[in-house]
Structure formats: C-alpha cells, structure tokens
Scaffold this motif. Structure first.
Motif, PDB file in Angstrom:
ATOM      1  N   PHE A 101       0.915  -1.146  -0.051  1.00 19.07           N
ATOM      2  CA  PHE A 101      -0.077   0.085  -0.087  1.00 19.07           C
ATOM      3  C   PHE A 101       0.931   1.206  -0.069  1.00 19.07           C
ATOM      4  O   PHE A 101       0.437   2.282  -0.777  1.00 19.07           O
ATOM      5  CB  PHE A 101      -0.988  -0.015   1.259  1.00 19.07           C
ATOM      6  N   PHE A 104       2.762   1.357  -3.648  1.00 24.24           N
ATOM      7  CA  PHE A 104       1.988   1.451  -4.944  1.00 24.24           C
ATOM      8  C   PHE A 104       0.906   2.181  -4.944  1.00 24.24           C
ATOM      9  O   PHE A 104       0.365   2.935  -5.843  1.00 24.24           O
ATOM     10  CB  PHE A 104       1.594   0.164  -5.493  1.00 24.24           C
ATOM     11  N   SER A 105       0.232   2.632  -3.784  1.00 15.18           N
ATOM     12  CA  SER A 105      -0.736   3.376  -3.863  1.00 15.18           C
ATOM     13  C   SER A 105      -0.598   4.982  -3.194  1.00 15.18           C
ATOM     14  O   SER A 105      -0.936   5.740  -3.793  1.00 15.18           O
ATOM     15  CB  SER A 105      -1.882   2.805  -2.823  1.00 15.18           C
ATOM     16  N   LEU A 106       0.409   4.934  -2.060  1.00 11.32           N
ATOM     17  CA  LEU A 106       0.838   6.058  -1.670  1.00 11.32           C
ATOM     18  C   LEU A 106       1.759   6.790  -2.433  1.00 11.32           C
ATOM     19  O   LEU A 106       1.368   8.072  -2.782  1.00 11.32           O
ATOM     20  CB  LEU A 106       1.241   5.909  -0.250  1.00 11.32           C
ATOM     21  N   GLY A 109       0.928   5.768  -6.609  1.00 15.00           N
ATOM     22  CA  GLY A 109      -0.598   6.005  -6.882  1.00 15.00           C
ATOM     23  C   GLY A 109      -0.764   7.666  -6.578  1.00 15.00           C
ATOM     24  O   GLY A 109      -1.451   8.305  -7.587  1.00 15.00           O
ATOM     25  N   GLN A 110      -0.419   8.107  -5.487  1.00 12.96           N
ATOM     26  CA  GLN A 110      -0.879   9.226  -5.084  1.00 12.96           C
ATOM     27  C   GLN A 110       0.304  10.511  -5.273  1.00 12.96           C
ATOM     28  O   GLN A 110      -0.117  11.679  -5.202  1.00 12.96           O
ATOM     29  CB  GLN A 110      -1.363   9.526  -3.765  1.00 12.96           C
ATOM     30  N   VAL A 267      -5.419   8.693   4.477  1.00 14.29           N
ATOM     31  CA  VAL A 267      -4.435   7.646   4.547  1.00 14.29           C
ATOM     32  C   VAL A 267      -4.074   7.162   5.658  1.00 14.29           C
ATOM     33  O   VAL A 267      -3.903   5.875   6.007  1.00 14.29           O
ATOM     34  CB  VAL A 267      -3.306   7.994   3.265  1.00 14.29           C
ATOM     35  N   ILE A 456      -8.269  -0.842   2.812  1.00 18.46           N
ATOM     36  CA  ILE A 456      -7.004  -1.012   2.016  1.00 18.46           C
ATOM     37  C   ILE A 456      -7.035  -2.065   1.325  1.00 18.46           C
ATOM     38  O   ILE A 456      -7.329  -3.311   2.189  1.00 18.46           O
ATOM     39  CB  ILE A 456      -5.734  -0.886   2.798  1.00 18.46           C
TER      40      ILE A 456
END
Length: 456
Positions: A101, A104-106, A109-110, A267, A456
């Motif tokens: 997370f 790849f997301s924080l 991704g963001q 988040v 998540i």
C-alpha cells in the motif's frame, strides 16, 4: 582438560537456568533447545521479507540497500521487544500488505514524496500506539466474539495455505474464464519440493522429531542449491549501507508536518484501522494456536503484545521502513514448539546479524519455507472444532469470517463481514440480548470504514 570441560558445562547449565527463569520456559512446558529451534524456524519462514520489502519500496523510488537495512532493523527491534518485554513467541516485521500500500498506492499512486510517506508511517504508528495504550485495542480484542475469534484463526490458516501455494506455483492466477485461480505446473521443481516437504513434515511431526520443520527447510534449501539454478551462492558477508545513492539517509528523513495535511490524514487513518484489526486478529489467532490464552480466553500479556506491535511502526517510519506488524509466519515457530519470548528474541538477534549477511537470504528459496507455512495453515484449521454449533449464529459468523479472509485475501474484510453477519443474524434470531455495545460499535465502525471507501 576434564576440569575445564566441567566448568564449561556448569557455566552453560547456569546460563540455561537464567534463560529458563527469565522467559518462564519450563513453566510453559518448553525447553531452551526447543525455543532456539522455534526461533530459527520463524526466522527462516519470514526472512523473505528482506527481499520482498526492499523490492516493493524500491519500485516506488526508495533506495533498496537502505530499505534492506531498515527492514532488518524493524524486525530486530519489534521481535526483541516482543521477546524480552512481552515474553511471547511472536515475531514482528514490515507488513507485506502495508508495504504494498505504501509503495504502490501512496507513493506511486498518489505521488506522495518518500519523506512524507515515511512521516505517514510514523504518525500511523503513533496513533496505533495511542489506541493501544489507552486500552481501545484491548477493548476491541475483549469484544471479539468467540466464533469470530476462532474464525479468524481458521481464515489465517487458509490464508497461509494460499500464500504458500501461490509462492511455489502450486496454485496460480487463472488467465482464462472461470474461477480466479487454478492449478499450476505440478511437475515443476518448486511444486514437487514443497509437496514432498509438506509430507516429510507430517511424518517427522508424527514421530515427534525435534526440529523436524527446521530440518525440512534446511534440507530443501540444500537440494535447491544443488539442483536449482536460481538458487546461487554469492557468499555470506556483505557490509550494509545506511546511505542512499545520493549520499543521504532514509533514517530520520521522514516529513511529519507534510503527512499532517488534509490529503494525507485519511490515508493515515486507513493504515491505522487496517493495522488495528489485521494485527489484532493475527495476534489472537497465534496466541490461540500456541495455547497462550488464560482461563478467560484472553492473551497472556496481551496488552504488552499489542503495544510492542504498534510501537514498531513508529520505529519503521524513523529508520525508513514500511509499517510493521506481527508476522503470520510466527505460527511456524509456535508449531515447532515455541511458547516464550526466547523464540522472538532469537528472531530479533538473527535479523541484527542479517544486516551483515544479506547474501544468505537468497539461499532459502520460497519452496523451502512453503511446507512449514502449509503445515501451520492446516493445523490452524483445527479451530473449526472449537466453534460452538449450539450457538449457530456465532459459529456460522465465524465460518463466514474465515471464508472471506481467504476469498478477499484480506483479514480485515473477513472480520468485517463476520461481525456484520453476527449482528444481523442475532437480530433475526431474536437474540438481541446476546449483543453488547462493544460488538455493535465495532460492527458499525467497520461498515463505515468500508462504505466510506477507506479500506485498504
């Protein structure tokens, strides 16, 4: 010479007695040798993290060498804290799911910078610790219904089986129409080794061979080194580096103020909520599997265990790692007989040594540790016998929890659906009196967490 040998034996015996007294080894029905073997077994089962975590964070722009050191430091700190302070056989490390997370997301991704991401990890750890020391997390644990508590153990067992089977290629993603997974290549070396290893563990554990699980891991690793070209010997020793490629350091580089912005705080809350239920469920399941519950079904020194778990995430943010949690793979050590903090202490010490022995991590292939994880997963399925089917709503809610942990590949999702079916089931069964404020409050919080899109 005989007098020297006698003095050495006496010194060793005295040391073992001190260990026994400090960790209450005999009191819990274990031995120093068993705890040592259990610690080594757990370490080998989770050492893959020093490869996976740097790889995932490296994809997001982190310096892999610095992350390798950070991963070892987090595992060492958390495991030593769990061992020396809490005295439970549970190892802590950078959580793979939360690492994914973060990377790849924080970050990817963001578009969050690495210092801000580390600041978010630190704040998450601080809030996590606050929730723990104020008793909120223990309150959640105390309000975990019996069926869901056992269902979490069953689900984690199934989860371990899936993780191990996927890691060896026994079960693979289905690229065609139909179910999402399918049988892999059963003639591959990794699949053959993992299945034979599992069968060998069955036999050795049946005969109560000391360290049987560890023997299988070592034997398969040696076989892999001989016959598998992907397992190569690259030496033992390597000097660690705390610096990144540009000469800076991840340690202390976190940006806490940057993580306190309105864009990042949701988040952080998502990380906290996920960690609270994921890690709490894991700790409860591991304690149950190791028979470390008191007469009321509560974890021995559970409050300390929860604090050690949460405090490790603060350290992770400080040294440049990913959020930490108790590793499910600790079950490999408890299955090997670990019952005290000496098991976790051995893990912690080995991760400190690992900082200087990075090439060794590549000598233990996934298919060497997979049999241990599959064996533990199968053992944890015995929680089915603990479900009380006289209380059908509680028992079936526990099974719902277990099934959706594996179907969603997410422990929190299984717990959320389990709580929801329990509460609604009680209402339709006319058993509202069996509910309490705690159960209803947790259910509402989990539903809001998922409906709000923060999961998540």
């Amino acid at each position: 010479m005989s007098q020297d040998n006698a003095q050495q034996a006496e010194t060793a015996s005295s040391f073992e007695k001190k260990l026994d007294g400090f960790f209450k080894i005999s009191q819990r029905g274990s031995s120093v040798r068993t705890e040592m073997i259990a610690g080594l077994t757990t370490f080998l089962a989770m050492v893959y993290s020093v490869i996976v975590v740097p790889s995932m964070l490296g994809a997001a722009g982190f310096d892999t060498g610095a992350v390798f050191v950070a991963t070892c430091l987090v595992a060492a700190f958390g495991s030593l804290l769990m061992g020396l302070w809490v005295n439970l056989p549970m190892a802590i490390g950078c959580a793979i799911s939360l690492t994914a997370f973060t990377a790849f997301s924080l970050v990817l991704g963001q578009g969050v910078s690495i210092p801000v991401a580390l600041g978010a990890v630190f704040i998450m750890g601080a809030l996590f610790t606050l929730i723990t020391v104020t008793g909120i997390r223990q309150w959640i644990l105390n309000n975990l219904p019996s069926g869901i508590a056992h269902g979490t153990g069953i689900g984690i067992g199934l989860f371990l089986l899936l993780i191990a089977a996927d890691g060896t290629g026994l079960i693979v993603k289905n690229a065609h129409a139909g179910l999402p997974i399918m049988l892999g290549d059963i003639t591959s070396f990794s699949v053959i080794m993992s299945v034979l290893g599992l069968a060998a563990i069955f036999g050795l554990e049946k005969k109560r061979v000391p360290g049987g699980i560890l023997l299988v891991i070592v034997a398969i690793s040696i076989i892999g080194l001989i016959f598998d070209p992907s397992v190569t010997y690259n030496g033992f020793f390597a000097l660690p580096s705390l610096e990144t490629a540009d000469g800076s350091s991840l340690i202390g580089s976190m940006d806490i103020m940057g993580a306190l912005t309105p864009a990042i705080l949701p988040v952080v809350v998502a990380l906290v909520m996920t960690a609270v239920f994921d890690a709490t469920g894991t700790i409860r399941a591991l304690a149950g599997q190791a028979n470390l519950l008191d007469k009321d079904g509560k974890i021995i020194d559970g409050g300390k265990a929860l604090t050690a778990d949460s405090a490790s995430s603060m350290v992770a943010g400080l040294v440049g790692g990913a959020p930490a949690a108790v590793y499910i793979e600790s079950a490999a050590g408890t299955a090997a007989g670990g019952k005290t903090g000496l098991t976790a202490t051995v893990v912690g010490v080995l991760f400190l040594v690992m900082i200087f022995l990075s090439p060794v991590s590549y000598l233990v292939p996934t298919y060497a540790t997979a049999p241990a994880l599959m064996y533990v997963g199968l053992l944890m399925l015995s929680n089915v016998s603990k479900l009380d089917f006289e209380d059908l709503v509680d028992a079936l809610s526990g099974l719902v929890c277990a099934v959706f942990i594996i179907l969603s590949a997410n422990i929190v999702t299984g717990i959320m659906i389990g709580f929801t079916t329990l509460v609604v089931g009680r209402v339709f069964a006319g058993e509202i009196k069996k509910l309490n404020v705690g159960i209803v409050s947790i259910t509402i919080a989990l539903i809001i967490f998922y409906v709000g899109g923060w999961a998540i």
